[in-house]
Each structure stands twice: as structure tokens, then as C-alpha cells.
Design an enzyme around this catalytic site. Structure first.
Site, PDB file in Angstrom:
ATOM      1  N   CYS A 102       0.835  -1.204   0.000  1.00  0.00           N
ATOM      2  CA  CYS A 102       0.000   0.000   0.000  1.00  0.00           C
ATOM      3  C   CYS A 102       0.874   1.261   0.000  1.00  0.00           C
ATOM      4  CB  CYS A 102      -0.986  -0.026   1.159  1.00  0.00           C
ATOM      5  SG  CYS A 102      -2.349   1.168   0.956  1.00  0.00           S
ATOM      6  N   HIS A 198      -3.628  -5.072   0.445  1.00  0.00           N
ATOM      7  CA  HIS A 198      -3.130  -5.482   1.760  1.00  0.00           C
ATOM      8  C   HIS A 198      -3.207  -7.006   1.912  1.00  0.00           C
ATOM      9  CE1 HIS A 198      -2.592  -1.621   3.910  1.00  0.00           C
ATOM     10  NE2 HIS A 198      -3.551  -1.187   3.102  1.00  0.00           N
ATOM     11  N   GLU A 200      -1.836  -8.642   4.143  1.00  0.00           N
ATOM     12  CA  GLU A 200      -1.769  -8.932   5.578  1.00  0.00           C
ATOM     13  C   GLU A 200      -3.097  -8.659   6.303  1.00  0.00           C
ATOM     14  OE1 GLU A 200      -1.099  -4.483   5.686  1.00  0.00           O
ATOM     15  OE2 GLU A 200      -1.005  -6.142   4.255  1.00  0.00           O
TER      16      GLU A 200
END
Length: 257
Positions: A102, A198, A200
Site C-alpha cells: 500500500c 493489503h 496482511e
């Protein structure tokens, strides 16, 4: 191709831990290590957003670096943002593996000569379908069956950004795009990888982030309702993104095209 034994990584945190992420997950450090770490890895954290940077003398001991997302602008001129650009230029010259997520994706682009700015189409928040270029492939596993595994032509990923890469650095290659964002993923040689989404995040983290963005008037209630409805109906391809990121960081050699 072989994966070496123990690896050491530096996580460059460009955001403060939210109260929710600290309470539920123990902080963004744990979120990243849960996604990217393996038994035997060593992960050091540097809160670059607070001016905490690794020493130049210590850079050589790391096998790879990961830059997190951030509420700050990658095109801004805060002191720590400019210092981070210098660090990333140094890591590029050292041919160190660097994965940007990001904001990390955007600041990598800026540091290496590309252009980053506000998205013309506004916030992108939710689960977005990302399309890879036709000849994209990535070596993921050591086993014979998967050594040259072909990534599906599209994968879904969680997104939360209002800035985007407008132009990649000269010599870099765009690997994926979406209907909302022209550069969802890019690479520069064999050591730089940027991902706009993202890998994660899970939907719980994003739902809380949506609430916080609404509470500080960054997005309105209609946007919130639409984003949460879309989240209920879509799932990110978390495992595939995890494999891409770990394969990039932990292989001694990668083949992207």
C-alpha cells in the site's frame, strides 16, 4: 533454486498501531509476521513513522525489508518520508529484497523515480479483483509439483487507499491492474516488489478501519454501508497473496516473467 535456512527481515512500520489492532492482534508487527513469517525467521521492527530507522551499517545483515501501509501520503514531504526515500534508494543500490505494501508500494515507486498522487476516482476500500498481465508467473514452492506454479489470471485482495501510483519508475514493470487502479502491482528487477492491496489484512481489520475513517470524517455513511456490504459478499485470496509475498522475500532467485 533453494531457500536458505534462517532469514532475517526488517519491518519498516509507517503507521501507528490502532487501539483495536493492539488489543486484538498485538499490533501490526504481529499481523505482518503472522502473514509473512516462518519458524526460524527473525523479524526486527523499525517504526519509521516515528523516525526510528535501521543503521546504515546494519542493512547488510537483513535478507529482506517490508514497508507497511500508512495513513500518511507517500507523495508528502515529512522528514521521515524523505528519509525513507533515501533508505529505499540505498537498499535498491545494495540489491536488497524490498516488499512494499500500500503506502510501501507507493513510496517505493516514488523513491525509485516514479510518480504517486491522489487517485482521480477517490477512495478504494473493500475487496478488489486484481488482474495480472497475461505472461505473469511466479515460482512459489521448491517441490517439483509447484516449482513453476502459474498464478491465476485474477486474485482478490483487500484494498484501502486514496493515493495510487500514477507512473512506475523507468525500467520497472507493471504486473497487475484493476478496474479502479492502474498499478496494483509492479516489480523493478528481481529485488523490488510493490503491491497496492493489503495481503496482511483480514476483513475484521478492514471493518474496524472503515469505522475509524468514518469517525474522522474521511468517508461518509453511504460509503461505509456500501463498503461493508461488499465485504460481506467477497473474500480475499489471502493464501495466494501470502505465497507470492513469501516466495518473493525468501527465494534466493525469483522469476517474474
Amino acid at each position: 533454486m533453494v531457500i536458505q535456512g534462517r532469514k532475517r527481515f526488517a519491518l519498516l512500520l509507517a503507521a501507528q498501531d490502532s487501539d483495536y489492532v493492539k488489543k486484538v492482534y498485538g499490533g501490526y508487527y504481529n499481523v505482518f509476521v503472522e502473514t509473512l513469517g516462518d519458524e526460524g525467521d527473525k523479524w526486527d521492527t523499525f517504526r519509521v513513522v516515528e523516525g526510528d530507522f535501521p543503521s546504515m551499517d546494519d542493512l547488510e545483515k537483513y535478507d529482506g525489508f517490508v514497508i507497511s501501509g500508512s495513513p500518511h501520503d507517500a507523495h508528502g514531504h515529512e522528514d521521515w518520508v524523505l528519509e525513507l526515500c533515501i533508505l529505499l534508494q540505498t537498499l535498491f543500490d545494495m540489491q536488497k529484497k524490498v516488499l512494499g505494501i500500500c503506502f510501501g508500494h507507493q513510496i517505493l515507486c516514488r523513491a525509485l523515480g516514479g510518480k504517486v498522487a491522489r487517485s482521480c476516482s477517490g477512495w478504494d476500500i473493500g475487496v478488489r479483483r486484481v488482474k495480472f498481465i497475461e505472461d505473469f508467473h511466479f515460482s512459489i514452492f521448491l517441490s517439483t509439483d509447484y516449482d513453476q506454479r502459474i498464478i491465476p489470471p485474477t486474485l482478490s485482495i483487500i484494498e484501502c487507499h486514496q493515493d495510487e501510483v500514477w507512473e512506475v519508475p523507468s525500467g520497472a514493470r507493471v504486473l497487475a491492474h484493476s478496474e479502479k487502479t492502474g498499478v496494483e502491482m509492479f516489480t523493478f528487477g528481481e529485488n523490488i516488489l510493490g503491491i497496492q492491496g493489503h495481503p496482511e489484512y483480514n476483513k475484521d481489520i478492514l471493518n474496524n478501519l472503515i469505522d475509524r475513517l468514518h469517525s474522522n470524517n474521511s468517508i461518509d455513511i453511504v460509503f461505509v454501508e456500501n463498503a461493508k456490504l461488499q465485504l460481506m459478499e467477497a473474500e480475499p485470496d489471502t493464501e495466494s497473496w501470502q505465497r507470492i509475498c513469501k516466495g518473493f522475500l525468501k527465494r534466493d532467485m525469483i522469476h517474474i516473467w
